[in-house]
Design an enzyme around this catalytic site. Structure first.
Site, PDB file in Angstrom:
ATOM      1  N   HIS A  93       0.829  -1.206   0.000  1.00  0.00           N
ATOM      2  CA  HIS A  93       0.000   0.000   0.000  1.00  0.00           C
ATOM      3  C   HIS A  93       0.862   1.253   0.000  1.00  0.00           C
ATOM      4  CE1 HIS A  93       0.544   1.683   4.090  1.00  0.00           C
ATOM      5  NE2 HIS A  93       0.786   0.446   4.446  1.00  0.00           N
ATOM      6  N   CYS A  94       0.254   2.372  -0.424  1.00  0.00           N
ATOM      7  CA  CYS A  94       0.879   3.693  -0.320  1.00  0.00           C
ATOM      8  C   CYS A  94      -0.126   4.607   0.393  1.00  0.00           C
ATOM      9  CB  CYS A  94       1.283   4.229  -1.695  1.00  0.00           C
ATOM     10  SG  CYS A  94      -0.066   4.427  -2.875  1.00  0.00           S
ATOM     11  N   TRP A  95      -0.112   5.889   0.116  1.00  0.00           N
ATOM     12  CA  TRP A  95      -0.990   6.816   0.840  1.00  0.00           C
ATOM     13  C   TRP A  95      -2.445   6.723   0.378  1.00  0.00           C
ATOM     14  CZ3 TRP A  95      -2.836   9.216   4.631  1.00  0.00           C
ATOM     15  CH2 TRP A  95      -3.611  10.372   4.523  1.00  0.00           C
ATOM     16  N   SER A 101       1.921   2.540  -5.002  1.00  0.00           N
ATOM     17  CA  SER A 101       1.624   1.131  -4.719  1.00  0.00           C
ATOM     18  C   SER A 101       1.368   0.353  -6.007  1.00  0.00           C
ATOM     19  CB  SER A 101       0.427   1.005  -3.768  1.00  0.00           C
ATOM     20  OG  SER A 101      -0.726   1.591  -4.322  1.00  0.00           O
ATOM     21  N   TYR A 122      -3.331   3.963   2.598  1.00  0.00           N
ATOM     22  CA  TYR A 122      -3.248   4.183   4.049  1.00  0.00           C
ATOM     23  C   TYR A 122      -4.351   5.127   4.530  1.00  0.00           C
ATOM     24  CZ  TYR A 122      -1.207   5.584   8.560  1.00  0.00           C
ATOM     25  OH  TYR A 122      -1.002   5.851   9.895  1.00  0.00           O
TER      26      TYR A 122
END
Length: 344
Positions: A93-95, A101, A122
């Site tokens: 995952h990323c933000w 991601s 996130y």
């Protein structure tokens, strides 16, 4: 092709996978999914550079610079992922579940990894965390008592006896008073405290009682999430009472191993509350290594504060129990018996 999952499903699936958080180290430090590994696509400086290009030049120029930066690291990413996840099962995952991601998932999927990603990133996970505190009905029992009653030690004894316990002060790296920071690690952000709290709660049986210590909403610089705080305030409170001498001794045992300079700083923080004369007496006591006298001066303030807050407490049930000449394990055993008798 990687699969995008909701936050709840992502976390369930991630129990059998390695979570890779591809945000920058700075983002990761602010807060992350417990047990996730930081696996940054960009360094802090690289992300800042790409972001500046996106805003000041064009999205296309930012994209090309991103490719340039990442291209040099692609082999390293694959090699590192093999070390972190020998079974080749990843949750990434990323933000916001965007390009970072997606790019990492594409690379590692093509390298033979089984990859799932977090839809919404996130940010979606954080919304999930806060919503969980609001909707879950935890069977909480709050353990209260004046400063020095060794409540945290008693909670640990309850846990050894098979009870479910959430150690809020342990998670916060703070004991909850002006002296609470002494001997503790640096506090996490409130954000990461919330993540850790939910992570620990989800390990427990929600249909059985969960013990927590009576706290102010603020523990040092962090705050208990509102959803969980409301449930603490509506839970039964067991308020234990122990003799002054026992409480003084507990504080002496806890703080004599710590820096005297730190204790002086803590006393200075409560100067307005204890008064200048008491501050001078506390400083003199510490100078003479009379930790008992210093503890009594501190308790003079904290006992008044606790009594005031106890009288204002709106818990549906408040039980006051006195203990004399009993150690923490004996008190824990009696508390379990008491709860069984009262069916709480």
């Amino acid at each position: 092709m990687e699969k995008q999952l909701s936050a709840k499903t992502f976390l369930e699936t991630a129990r059998n996978r390695v979570i890779l958080d591809v945000r920058t180290p700075a983002e990761f430090l602010q807060g992350h999914i417990p047990e996730a590994k930081n696996f940054p696509l960009f360094s802090n400086e690289e992300r800042k550079e790409v972001g500046t290009l996106y805003k000041q030049v064009s999205p296309e120029e930012a994209y090309l610079r991103g490719l340039e930066l990442v291209g040099l690291k692609m082999r390293s990413f694959v090699e590192q992922a093999k070390v972190l996840a020998p079974q080749k099962k990843l949750a990434i995952h990323c933000w916001r579940g965007g390009k970072r991601s997606q790019s990492m998932a594409w690379l590692l999927a093509n390298a033979g990894f089984d990859v799932v990603t977090l839809k919404g990133g996130y940010k979606a996970y954080r919304n999930y965390v806060l919503n969980e505190f609001e909707k879950n009905n935890y069977q909480i029992i709050v353990l209260g008592g004046r400063t020095g009653c060794a409540k945290t030690t008693i909670l640990h004894e309850l846990q050894k006896l098979g009870e479910q316990v959430i150690d809020l002060e342990g998670m916060a790296h703070h004991k909850g008073s002006a002296f609470g920071w002494i001997g503790e690690d640096v506090q996490p952000s409130t954000e990461h405290f919330e993540n850790t709290l939910l992570f620990e709660l989800q390990k427990l049986d929600q249909n059985k009682r969960i013990w927590v210590e009576n706290e102010s909403r603020g523990i040092g610089k962090i705050f208990i999430p509102n959803g969980f705080w409301k449930k603490m305030k509506s839970a039964s409170l067991i308020n234990i009472e122990r003799p002054l001498e026992e409480r003084v001794q507990h504080l002496v045992d806890t703080y004599t191993q710590e820096s005297k300079e730190d204790l002086l700083i803590a006393f200075q923080k409560i100067k307005k509350r204890i008064g200048g004369q008491n501050l001078k007496m506390a400083e003199a006591a510490l100078s003479d290594n009379d930790y008992s006298q210093a503890a009594k001066i501190a308790l003079g303030y904290y006992d008044k504060t606790y009594q005031y807050n106890l009288e204002k407490n709106n818990s549906p049930q408040i039980f006051n129990i006195s203990y004399h000449d009993k150690n923490s394990k004996e008190i824990a055993e009696e508390l379990i018996s008491f709860c069984k008798q009262k069916n709480i």
